[in-house]
Enzyme design. Structure first.
Site: not given
Ligand code: LMR
Length: 398
Positions: A130, A211, A246
């Site tokens: 992420w 996570d 989510k």
């Molecule tokens: C995403 O990865 O799109 C979501 O988790 C929103 C974010 O905060 O990045």
């Protein structure tokens, strides 16, 4: 004093929302941020959430502060969802949970806790991960390393390389795992692979940090917790950051939790007292509303079964969009095999589109996806599928 400050780069995910909003393209499509949309392209409030809110309007008696860790009822409901009601870590009081502002807030508290109580630890994240993970850990001064995860050639998990990388992680470091629905690839370890990872973790002596932001978006609430629970059988200590953005659609209420698990309840009490200190110095105590809604839904049988049905409907729609995406690309003449997209889990598809192709989709067609090639399948609808696949076909033909 501020005259020499440079403009910060736009956030790779949330920055896309701003760019999308300002784009005059008449048929623009936003598949950047991970936000669920229904078949009409809307993100409505879940019925279970609305009903819980109506009850709260009737029953809520005060807006006074919550305690640093949030309410007892919420913390219990979170643990039961993560571990199952009768799990050993609950009955032996080895796990303590604090409410947090979203999963990101939980990760931030985890980061501060690690920095303070595991001095010198490096946090290892998957490659890719992420887009915000590195920033969260680096912002408290932690070193961040990466471990092998994705094989771009076969579009799958490179499990051998993952094991090889993690075998190099020394005792006392931290390894971040995505509990399910890996963001951005949508590719998760199998249950057997989780067992191997847990074994390696206990052999190496690193701390697992889960996570867990998409519980219920993979195969189901219980199924998606399988990896986490396999770890619980093998390791004595763990951190978990989970989110209800989510699976409850409570994005703007910022509801999540940080859980610390220790070998004994005495150790857990001590560690948790330090988690509370981090919270107090950070945002003092959590906001109430979102967590009160989650508590109401999880603990009321009728609301809970409505929520589980709604969650299943979201999951099913995303799966359908995956198949439709693959078949529509084929119908548009794309020869490249995209069938791997129907095997990925969760909201995202890691498309394999390169940065030039991503840029072209945006500039020529008003289609927004993350620079890594990550597409939010949760934003696809039957209506935007044709123009989306047509644009991708054109970009791939160049
Ligand atoms: C995403 O990865 O799109 C979501 O988790 C929103 C974010 O905060 O990045």
């Amino acid at each position: 004093m501020f005259e020499n400050i440079q403009v910060a780069p736009a956030d790779p995910i949330l920055g896309l929302n701003d760019a999308y909003r300002n784009d005059p393209h008449p048929n623009k499509i936003n598949l950047g941020v991970g936000v669920y949309k229904d078949e009409l392209g809307a993100t409505p409030i879940l019925k279970s959430v609305k009903q819980a809110e109506e009850r709260l309007v009737e029953t809520e008696k005060t807006k006074s502060y919550l305690s640093i860790e949030g309410t007892e009822a919420y913390r219990k409901a979170v643990q039961e969802l993560l571990f199952g009601a009768d799990h050993d870590v609950i009955t032996k009081q080895r796990a303590h949970t604090a409410q947090s502002p979203g999963g990101t807030g939980a990760l931030r508290i985890a980061a501060e806790f690690i920095k303070k109580h595991m001095p010198g630890a490096t946090v290892w994240v998957s490659n890719p991960t992420w887009a915000n993970h590195q920033a969260i850990f680096q912002s408290v001064g932690l070193e961040v390393g990466s471990y092998a995860y994705y094989d771009a050639a076969s579009k799958s998990l490179d499990f051998e390389a993952m094991l090889a990388s993690l075998s190099q992680v020394p005792e006392g470091d931290v390894v971040l795992f995505h509990g399910c629905c890996h963001n951005p690839t949508g590719i998760d370890p199998t249950k057997e692979q989780w067992a191997q990872l847990a074994k390696l973790c206990s052999k190496q002596g690193f701390l697992p940090l889960f996570d867990f932001a998409y519980q219920g978006f993979g195969a189901g609430l219980e199924e998606d917790a399988a990896g986490l629970r396999v770890f619980l059988d093998q390791v004595q200590e763990m951190l978990i950051a989970n989110s209800f953005s989510k699976n409850f659609g409570l994005y703007n209420e910022r509801v999540g939790a940080i859980t610390v698990i220790c070998e004994t309840s005495e150790h857990a009490d001590a560690a948790f007292s330090q988690v509370k200190r981090c919270i107090r110095a950070n945002y003092s105590n959590p906001p109430s509303h979102g967590a009160a809604v989650v508590t109401e839904v999880l603990t009321n049988p009728q609301l809970r079964s409505l929520w589980e049905m709604e969650l299943q409907a979201m999951r099913t729609r995303i799966h359908e969009m995956r198949s439709l995406f693959v078949s529509t690309l084929r119908a548009k003449g794309v020869e490249q095999d995209f069938s791997f997209i129907s095997q990925q889990n969760g909201m995202f598809s890691f498309s394999g589109l390169n940065p030039d192709q991503v840029a072209q989709l945006r500039s020529e067609f008003g289609i927004y996806i993350v620079g890594s090639g990550r597409i939010s399948v949760a934003g696809m609808t039957k209506d935007n599928m044709e123009p989306l696949c047509e644009a991708i076909a054109k970009v791939l033909a160049n």
